[in-house]
Design a protein around this motif. Structure first.
Motif, PDB file in Angstrom:
ATOM      1  N   ALA A 128       0.631   4.048  -3.153  1.00 46.73           N
ATOM      2  CA  ALA A 128       0.688   5.695  -2.965  1.00 46.73           C
ATOM      3  C   ALA A 128       2.040   6.386  -2.858  1.00 46.73           C
ATOM      4  O   ALA A 128       1.314   7.507  -3.464  1.00 46.73           O
ATOM      5  N   GLU A 137       1.227   6.286  -6.847  1.00 45.72           N
ATOM      6  CA  GLU A 137       0.490   7.313  -7.584  1.00 45.72           C
ATOM      7  C   GLU A 137       1.028   8.945  -7.073  1.00 45.72           C
ATOM      8  O   GLU A 137       1.303   9.858  -7.995  1.00 45.72           O
ATOM      9  N   LYS A 190      -6.818   3.710 -12.577  1.00 45.85           N
ATOM     10  CA  LYS A 190      -7.424   4.642 -11.671  1.00 45.85           C
ATOM     11  C   LYS A 190      -7.231   6.063 -11.533  1.00 45.85           C
ATOM     12  O   LYS A 190      -5.762   6.272 -12.110  1.00 45.85           O
ATOM     13  N   ARG A 217      -9.481  -1.863  -3.680  1.00 49.94           N
ATOM     14  CA  ARG A 217     -10.318  -1.894  -2.443  1.00 49.94           C
ATOM     15  C   ARG A 217      -9.193   0.243  -2.163  1.00 49.94           C
ATOM     16  O   ARG A 217      -9.622   0.842  -2.026  1.00 49.94           O
ATOM     17  N   ARG A 218      -8.062  -0.443  -3.545  1.00 47.91           N
ATOM     18  CA  ARG A 218      -7.359   0.695  -3.561  1.00 47.91           C
ATOM     19  C   ARG A 218      -7.644   1.870  -4.667  1.00 47.91           C
ATOM     20  O   ARG A 218      -6.992   3.091  -5.085  1.00 47.91           O
ATOM     21  N   ARG A 226       1.172  -1.325   0.191  1.00 46.52           N
ATOM     22  CA  ARG A 226      -0.067  -0.275  -0.025  1.00 46.52           C
ATOM     23  C   ARG A 226       0.509   1.112   0.022  1.00 46.52           C
ATOM     24  O   ARG A 226       0.676   2.144  -0.792  1.00 46.52           O
ATOM     25  N   TRP A 248      -7.731  -6.589  -4.586  1.00 44.11           N
ATOM     26  CA  TRP A 248      -7.341  -5.887  -4.098  1.00 44.11           C
ATOM     27  C   TRP A 248      -6.876  -3.836  -4.741  1.00 44.11           C
ATOM     28  O   TRP A 248      -6.895  -2.707  -3.802  1.00 44.11           O
ATOM     29  N   TYR A 249      -6.611  -4.684  -5.788  1.00 44.79           N
ATOM     30  CA  TYR A 249      -6.205  -2.959  -6.353  1.00 44.79           C
ATOM     31  C   TYR A 249      -7.838  -2.426  -6.970  1.00 44.79           C
ATOM     32  O   TYR A 249      -7.905  -0.603  -6.496  1.00 44.79           O
TER      33      TYR A 249
END
Length: 189
Positions: A118, A121, A184, A150-151, A114, A147-148
């Motif tokens: 982050a 990103e 995203k 959820r992000r 994570r 998992w992705y």
């Protein structure tokens, strides 16, 4: 030339050190990527593709290409000089491609992924000014796609075929593999 990516003073002390990979890092990166995805060592983590694919996940040539890419970089996460995780970012117009994401199997599930995601990103959105990050994930990895999601990534329903017959990408253990594109949106500065 080595470039360091620094964090802010407000970030927790447990956060790893980040830096941009150089050609000297290629052997350690190949080992990390292989350990995270293929073979028995990968089974210690949850990102293993060993049931879907045999053979190698990458090689020194592919990693060196990512490290030396004119419009990209490989971001390393380290602690006390030990390589913990990595990811590839490649600028593609108004988007960044995110790939080669690997976390040491024994550290998976502990939050380092994570943190690396982050940081990638922020780098893509704030430093590169791109509006979105995209990736390709094997469709048959629902836990990884979840998992992705959820992000903040969303499934696009856009698929590309697995490169059957090209062992540079692995030796498929089933005939139905394909990649799905995930995206995203980023808040670019």
């Amino acid at each position: 030339m080595s470039e360091t990516v620094t964090g802010s003073a407000a970030e927790p002390a447990a956060e790893p050190d980040f830096r941009i990979a150089t050609a000297a890092d290629v052997p350690a990166l190949v080992e990390l990527v292989e350990s995270a995805y293929r073979g028995e060592a990968s089974r210690a983590g949850w990102t293993s593709e060993a049931d879907l694919l045999g053979g190698r996940r990458t090689d020194a040539e592919a990693v060196a290409e990512a490290v030396g890419h004119a419009e990209g970089l490989v971001l390393l996460a380290e602690r006390d000089g030990e390589l913990l995780a990595c990811c590839q970012l490649e600028r593609r117009g108004d988007r960044a491609y995110f790939g080669m994401f690997s976390v040491r199997p024994g550290l998976q599930g502990g939050g380092i992924g994570r943190v690396v995601l982050a940081r990638a990103e922020r780098l893509a959105g704030e430093e590169w000014g791109v509006g979105a990050m995209e990736m390709s994930v094997i469709e048959q990895r629902p836990e990884l796609i979840a998992w992705y999601e959820r992000r903040g990534f969303h499934r696009t329903g856009e698929f590309s075929p697995f490169p059957y017959g090209n062992e540079r990408f692995g030796v498929p253990r089933r005939p139905d593999l394909r990649f799905e594109r995930l995206v995203k949106e980023l808040n670019a500065a």
